[in-house]
Design a protein around this motif. Structure first.
Motif: not given
Ligand code: NI
Length: 138
Positions: A20-26
């Motif tokens: 979910d952090d990856f989704l937010a970053e991207k």
């Protein structure tokens, strides 16, 4: 979306939080779109090697003041002209150039061209990015 299939994925809580952090970053709007892109990216990485046809870009950053560097880069590109579709050259600042070379051809040959260019002394950074418009990407 045509023929979309829903399925359930089980993940450890910590791994899901990282995802979910990856989704937010991207900037992904959904987990589904992120998973689709990750699968496509892996499929491209798996399929283009060796004798498979590859297409993509070689990006180079170099200092054009380094002795003979520009001439060496040009000579290699002429050696491999059949692999090169187009080249874009930008003068980044007083010293540095950015070159983006669009390539296509057998994967092993394209990789060899990229390796030859990137390994020359004076090239500060270089990267081959291979992509696909193949039907396998859905
Ligand atoms: Ni330049």
């Amino acid at each position: 979306m045509v023929n979309a299939v829903r399925f359930t994925v089980s993940l450890e809580q910590g791994l899901l939080e990282q995802f979910d952090d990856f989704l937010a970053e991207k900037g992904y709007a959904s987990r589904s779109e992120a998973i689709r892109d990750l699968i496509r990216d892996q499929r491209v990485a798996d399929r283009w090697g060796d004798d498979q046809q590859a297409m993509g870009t070689i990006t180079l950053v170099y200092d054009h003041h380094v002795s003979d560097l520009s001439e060496k880069l040009t000579a290699i590109q002429h050696d491999c002209h059949e692999l090169i579709l187009s080249t874009m050259h930008l003068h980044l600042d007083h010293d540095n150039c950015l070159e983006v070379i669009a390539v296509h051809g057998p994967g092993r040959t394209v990789q060899s061209l990229a390796d030859r260019l990137i390994s020359i002394k004076g090239v500060k950074h270089g990267k081959l990015t291979v992509t696909s418009a193949g039907r396998e990407l859905g």
